[in-house]
Design a protein around this motif. Structure first.
Motif, PDB file in Angstrom:
ATOM      1  N   ILE A 116       1.035  -1.459   0.106  1.00 47.23           N
ATOM      2  CA  ILE A 116       0.278   0.335   0.335  1.00 47.23           C
ATOM      3  C   ILE A 116       1.278   1.268   0.247  1.00 47.23           C
ATOM      4  CG2 ILE A 116      -1.693   0.961   1.578  1.00 47.23           C
ATOM      5  CD1 ILE A 116      -2.534  -0.966   1.789  1.00 47.23           C
ATOM      6  N   GLY A 117       1.908   1.295   0.358  1.00 48.93           N
ATOM      7  CA  GLY A 117       3.157   2.421   0.449  1.00 48.93           C
ATOM      8  C   GLY A 117       3.141   3.301   1.864  1.00 48.93           C
ATOM      9  N   LEU A 118       2.260   1.986   3.347  1.00 48.72           N
ATOM     10  CA  LEU A 118       2.235   2.091   4.336  1.00 48.72           C
ATOM     11  C   LEU A 118       3.651   1.566   5.095  1.00 48.72           C
ATOM     12  CD1 LEU A 118      -1.282   3.258   4.770  1.00 48.72           C
ATOM     13  CD2 LEU A 118       1.294   5.070   4.425  1.00 48.72           C
ATOM     14  N   GLY A 119       4.322   0.671   4.673  1.00 52.55           N
ATOM     15  CA  GLY A 119       5.229   0.136   5.810  1.00 52.55           C
ATOM     16  C   GLY A 119       6.327   1.365   6.505  1.00 52.55           C
ATOM     17  N   TYR A 120       7.031   0.288   7.217  1.00 54.32           N
ATOM     18  CA  TYR A 120       7.588   1.089   7.531  1.00 54.32           C
ATOM     19  C   TYR A 120       8.187   1.992   7.369  1.00 54.32           C
ATOM     20  CZ  TYR A 120      10.854   2.791  12.088  1.00 54.32           C
ATOM     21  OH  TYR A 120      11.979   3.670  12.806  1.00 54.32           O
ATOM     22  N   GLY A 121       9.367   1.436   6.559  1.00 51.23           N
ATOM     23  CA  GLY A 121      10.655   2.379   5.926  1.00 51.23           C
ATOM     24  C   GLY A 121      10.209   3.538   4.980  1.00 51.23           C
ATOM     25  N   GLU A 122       8.308   3.222   4.391  1.00 46.07           N
ATOM     26  CA  GLU A 122       8.105   4.557   3.597  1.00 46.07           C
ATOM     27  C   GLU A 122       7.672   5.179   4.551  1.00 46.07           C
ATOM     28  OE1 GLU A 122       7.676   0.520   1.192  1.00 46.07           O
ATOM     29  OE2 GLU A 122       7.030   0.945   3.781  1.00 46.07           O
ATOM     30  N   VAL A 123       6.162   4.981   5.854  1.00 43.76           N
ATOM     31  CA  VAL A 123       6.846   6.129   6.364  1.00 43.76           C
ATOM     32  C   VAL A 123       7.417   6.814   7.471  1.00 43.76           C
ATOM     33  CG1 VAL A 123       4.535   5.189   7.144  1.00 43.76           C
ATOM     34  CG2 VAL A 123       5.762   5.057   8.710  1.00 43.76           C
ATOM     35  N   ALA A 124       8.130   6.232   7.739  1.00 41.88           N
ATOM     36  CA  ALA A 124       9.556   6.604   8.800  1.00 41.88           C
ATOM     37  C   ALA A 124      10.223   7.842   7.576  1.00 41.88           C
ATOM     38  CB  ALA A 124      10.434   5.445   8.888  1.00 41.88           C
ATOM     39  N   GLU A 125      10.263   7.895   6.631  1.00 39.04           N
ATOM     40  CA  GLU A 125      10.684   8.845   5.637  1.00 39.04           C
ATOM     41  C   GLU A 125      10.056  10.169   5.592  1.00 39.04           C
ATOM     42  OE1 GLU A 125      10.607   7.926   1.664  1.00 39.04           O
ATOM     43  OE2 GLU A 125      11.733   6.434   1.846  1.00 39.04           O
ATOM     44  N   PHE A 126       8.728  10.161   6.375  1.00 36.69           N
ATOM     45  CA  PHE A 126       7.984  11.919   6.490  1.00 36.69           C
ATOM     46  C   PHE A 126       7.708  11.474   7.624  1.00 36.69           C
ATOM     47  CE2 PHE A 126       4.802   8.128   4.641  1.00 36.69           C
ATOM     48  CZ  PHE A 126       4.353   8.878   5.830  1.00 36.69           C
TER      49      PHE A 126
END
Length: 387
Positions: A116-126
């Motif tokens: 979905i694009g809501l994994g930890y790696g993705e959300v930790a960026e913002f």
């Protein structure tokens, strides 16, 4: 009897912390519930069609309004935002909401949030300070990775079902969702530790728990014996089994009018207090495990000859660990239970629900609440409208 006062929301330890709860059923929501009890603002993010599947998980056919009673109790004091994570506009709004969050919890199967694009790696960026909590059935690796993480199935696979019941009985599961609730508690511990770490470092953390590991940790006493012993499943007592490692008299016994539980006690002490000559051959302490079934068989025959109260009057003053076996109607009317202040009422007029209260007190004050669970999407405009 003076009951504890509820601590004001602004004074609770987690006041000012925002939690996004993407989870369903029990383990994740039970974690978010405890964080809400401790003062966090918890926002459930639910799919527009049906929401959290627990809304339709009826226990004993009990409902509260349009939702199950179970959902109402385990999601009390939360808010609800409806969002379709496969819809680009909704996903964008959710990402903006995540930027404002301190904690995020989900129990999707491994890989789902990443797609979905809501994994930890993705959300930790913002949101690099986010504490990201994940619940799974069996972790993110291995051949069980994608199997359903459901409490009964975990009890079955973990060996737990072979600890209850008597030797020779079929496997017996614990009569409640013990793996779910314990896993939720483990996630709370991890989240609180990560928030403490963030307070000093400014850095977020990925916290992962799974039902299987929690089920094994619950069995640490017995499983450690297995790992360091004969490497065979421990043998249950054939008579009144209560703990596979327990020595006699550890168990629950029928009396003339009910049941009594007797824990760790020297057989020689019981021999004298119960005036039970049949225990004389077993007073040697080294026999308490080796001969536990014959010892228990003697107690089965002896304790059934008098009422529970008679035995308690003899055993309790002598310091023997024992207790009457209560059912809930008896427990609820017991003055000792009332003194615990362990029940609260939640919900609105016409939909009031009695349920358990948070078992944690801070400075002598309860973490109670009166706010029930939210209707699906009840707070969507409130939170999305501020983005």
């Amino acid at each position: 009897m003076v009951l504890s006062m509820d601590m004001p929301a602004a004074d609770r330890p987690l006041s000012g912390i925002r939690v996004l709860d993407f989870s369903q059923f029990l383990a994740g929501p039970s974690c978010a519930l405890r964080l809400a009890d401790l003062g966090a603002q918890v926002i459930k993010v639910e799919r527009p069609a049906g929401g959290d599947a627990c809304r339709q998980l009826y226990v004993a056919d009990q409902a509260c309004g349009d939702d199950s009673l179970l959902f109402h109790t385990i999601n009390r004091n939360k808010f609800s935002v409806a969002a379709d994570l496969k819809n680009a506009d909704d996903l964008a709004r959710v990402k903006t909401l995540i930027k404002s969050a301190d904690v995020m919890v989900h129990n999707f199967r491994p890989g789902v949030m990443e797609r979905i694009g809501l994994g930890y790696g993705e959300v930790a960026e913002f949101n690099p300070g986010l504490v990201y909590g994940v619940v799974s059935g069996y972790g993110t690796e291995g051949p069980w990775r994608d199997k359903p993480g459901q409490d009964l199935l975990v009890q079955a696979r973990s060996g737990m079902a072979w600890l209850s019941g008597n030797d020779g009985d079929d496997p017996v599961p614990v009569g409640l969702a013990v793996s779910d609730v314990l896993t939720g508690a483990h996630l709370v511990q991890g989240v609180l530790a990560a928030l403490l770490h963030r307070a000093g470092s400014g850095k977020g953390s990925l916290i992962e728990v799974n039902l299987m590991s929690s089920a094994m940790d619950l069995q640490f006493e017995q499983f450690t014996g297995y790992l360091n012993g004969a490497a065979v499943q421990p043998k249950r007592s054939a008579v009144n089994n209560a703990n596979v490692n327990g020595t006699a008299p550890y168990g629950i016994y029928r009396t003339a009018d009910g049941y009594i539980a007797v824990a760790m006690t020297a057989i020689a002490v019981l021999r004298e207090l119960l005036d039970c000559a049949a225990l004389e051959p077993y007073v040697d302490p080294t026999l308490a495990f080796e001969e536990r079934d014959p010892i228990k068989a003697v107690l089965v025959e002896h304790l059934v000859t008098a009422p529970t109260a008679t035995w308690l009057e003899v055993l309790e003053p002598a310091g023997v660990w024992c207790a009457e076996v209560l059912q809930w109607p008896e427990l609820e009317q017991n003055e000792a239970f009332k003194a615990l202040d362990a029940v609260q009422e939640i919900g609105e007029a016409g939909q009031r629900v009695r349920t358990t209260a948070c078992p944690i007190k801070v400075n002598g004050m309860r973490m109670g609440c009166t706010r029930g669970a939210p209707a699906l999407g009840a707070d969507t405009d409130t939170f999305f409208g501020t983005l």
